[in-house]
Motif scaffolding. Structure first.
Motif, PDB file in Angstrom:
ATOM      1  N   TYR A   1      -5.562 -13.408  10.615  1.00 30.94           N
ATOM      2  CA  TYR A   1      -4.979 -12.087  10.406  1.00 30.94           C
ATOM      3  C   TYR A   1      -3.831 -11.899  11.387  1.00 30.94           C
ATOM      4  CZ  TYR A   1      -9.144 -11.070   7.668  1.00 30.94           C
ATOM      5  OH  TYR A   1     -10.128 -11.097   6.730  1.00 30.94           O
ATOM      6  N   LYS A   2      -3.188 -10.767  11.304  1.00 28.01           N
ATOM      7  CA  LYS A   2      -2.036 -10.497  12.159  1.00 28.01           C
ATOM      8  C   LYS A   2      -2.435 -10.437  13.634  1.00 28.01           C
ATOM      9  CE  LYS A   2       1.968  -7.477  12.342  1.00 28.01           C
ATOM     10  NZ  LYS A   2       2.615  -6.307  11.770  1.00 28.01           N
TER      11      LYS A   2
ATOM     12  N   LYS B   1      -6.434   1.308  -4.050  1.00 32.26           N
ATOM     13  CA  LYS B   1      -5.852   1.301  -2.714  1.00 32.26           C
ATOM     14  C   LYS B   1      -5.616  -0.139  -2.292  1.00 32.26           C
ATOM     15  CE  LYS B   1      -7.899   5.577  -1.099  1.00 32.26           C
ATOM     16  NZ  LYS B   1      -8.757   6.210  -0.106  1.00 32.26           N
ATOM     17  N   ILE B   2      -4.484  -0.366  -1.730  1.00 31.02           N
ATOM     18  CA  ILE B   2      -4.147  -1.706  -1.268  1.00 31.02           C
ATOM     19  C   ILE B   2      -4.783  -1.907   0.094  1.00 31.02           C
ATOM     20  CG2 ILE B   2      -2.271  -3.223  -0.570  1.00 31.02           C
ATOM     21  CD1 ILE B   2      -0.495  -1.715  -2.577  1.00 31.02           C
ATOM     22  N   ASN B   3      -5.543  -2.971   0.190  1.00 32.64           N
ATOM     23  CA  ASN B   3      -6.182  -3.305   1.445  1.00 32.64           C
ATOM     24  C   ASN B   3      -5.136  -3.847   2.410  1.00 32.64           C
ATOM     25  OD1 ASN B   3      -7.882  -3.993   3.481  1.00 32.64           O
ATOM     26  ND2 ASN B   3      -9.122  -5.419   2.292  1.00 32.64           N
ATOM     27  N   LYS B   4      -4.929  -3.142   3.500  1.00 31.47           N
ATOM     28  CA  LYS B   4      -3.914  -3.553   4.464  1.00 31.47           C
ATOM     29  C   LYS B   4      -4.427  -4.665   5.374  1.00 31.47           C
ATOM     30  CE  LYS B   4      -1.571   0.868   4.532  1.00 31.47           C
ATOM     31  NZ  LYS B   4      -1.170   2.038   5.303  1.00 31.47           N
ATOM     32  N   ASN B   5      -5.726  -4.904   5.324  1.00 36.16           N
ATOM     33  CA  ASN B   5      -6.322  -5.899   6.196  1.00 36.16           C
ATOM     34  C   ASN B   5      -6.569  -7.200   5.422  1.00 36.16           C
ATOM     35  OD1 ASN B   5      -7.279  -6.848   8.575  1.00 36.16           O
ATOM     36  ND2 ASN B   5      -9.281  -5.919   8.378  1.00 36.16           N
ATOM     37  N   ILE B   6      -5.532  -7.750   4.844  1.00 32.86           N
ATOM     38  CA  ILE B   6      -5.625  -8.993   4.088  1.00 32.86           C
ATOM     39  C   ILE B   6      -5.212 -10.140   5.002  1.00 32.86           C
ATOM     40  CG2 ILE B   6      -4.715 -10.264   2.116  1.00 32.86           C
ATOM     41  CD1 ILE B   6      -4.281  -7.580   0.737  1.00 32.86           C
ATOM     42  N   SER B   7      -5.971 -11.220   4.963  1.00 34.52           N
ATOM     43  CA  SER B   7      -5.657 -12.350   5.839  1.00 34.52           C
ATOM     44  C   SER B   7      -4.347 -13.010   5.413  1.00 34.52           C
ATOM     45  CB  SER B   7      -6.790 -13.372   5.826  1.00 34.52           C
ATOM     46  OG  SER B   7      -6.908 -13.954   4.560  1.00 34.52           O
TER      47      SER B   7
END
Length: 152
Positions: free
Chosen positions: A52-53, A18-24
């Motif tokens: 982060y966003k 799973k791709i971590n959507k919370n990447i800095s």
């Protein structure tokens, strides 16, 4: 007689993580910063800053307010508008030292609150379960215990 021959091939199944959507977006290590209001007003350091966003994370954040002669330290700090959250927060000025495990500051209402705290002054020591410091510097604490130093 003819027998049909079938060859079974093992198909490799590719497992996708799973791709971590919370990447800095950015990570800065061992940073130094200065804030100028005509003259130098604040300076500080951090060991790591993740941008982060929607929020910022800082580790070992140390800020010195030169004008007010105050120091702030947070082991881990998170800024998400309008709140600043800190773990193991220490505030020092010329009168007292405040240490707390969890702290939260609201930039809009100027309310600072925290959990389990120690307050060490020149003539007293205090500890308690939680506290709130309002905009006008009034302090409200739950279950405070004071040790007063009295000169005879």
């Amino acid at each position: 007689m003819v027998y049909p021959v079938y060859v079974l091939m093992n198909q490799k199944v590719i497992k996708y993580s799973k791709i971590n959507k919370n990447i800095s977006l950015f990570t800065i290590y061992n940073g130094i910063f200065n804030k100028y209001d005509i003259n130098l007003s604040k300076k500080g350091t951090f060991s790591r800053l993740d941008i982060y966003k929607n929020y910022y994370l800082a580790n070992e954040l140390n800020i010195t307010n030169i004008i007010k002669n105050e120091n702030y330290f947070a082991k881990k700090a998170k800024y998400q508008k309008p709140f600043l959250y800190a773990d193991f927060f220490i505030y020092k000025n010329s009168d007292y030292i405040l240490k707390t495990i969890k702290a939260r500051y609201n930039f809009n209402t100027k309310i600072f609150e925290g959990k389990k705290f120690n307050l060490i002054g020149k003539t007293y020591k205090a500890k308690g379960k939680s506290f709130i410091i309002y905009k006008n510097k009034n302090i409200k604490a739950k279950y405070p215990i004071f040790d007063l130093k009295v000169k005879e």
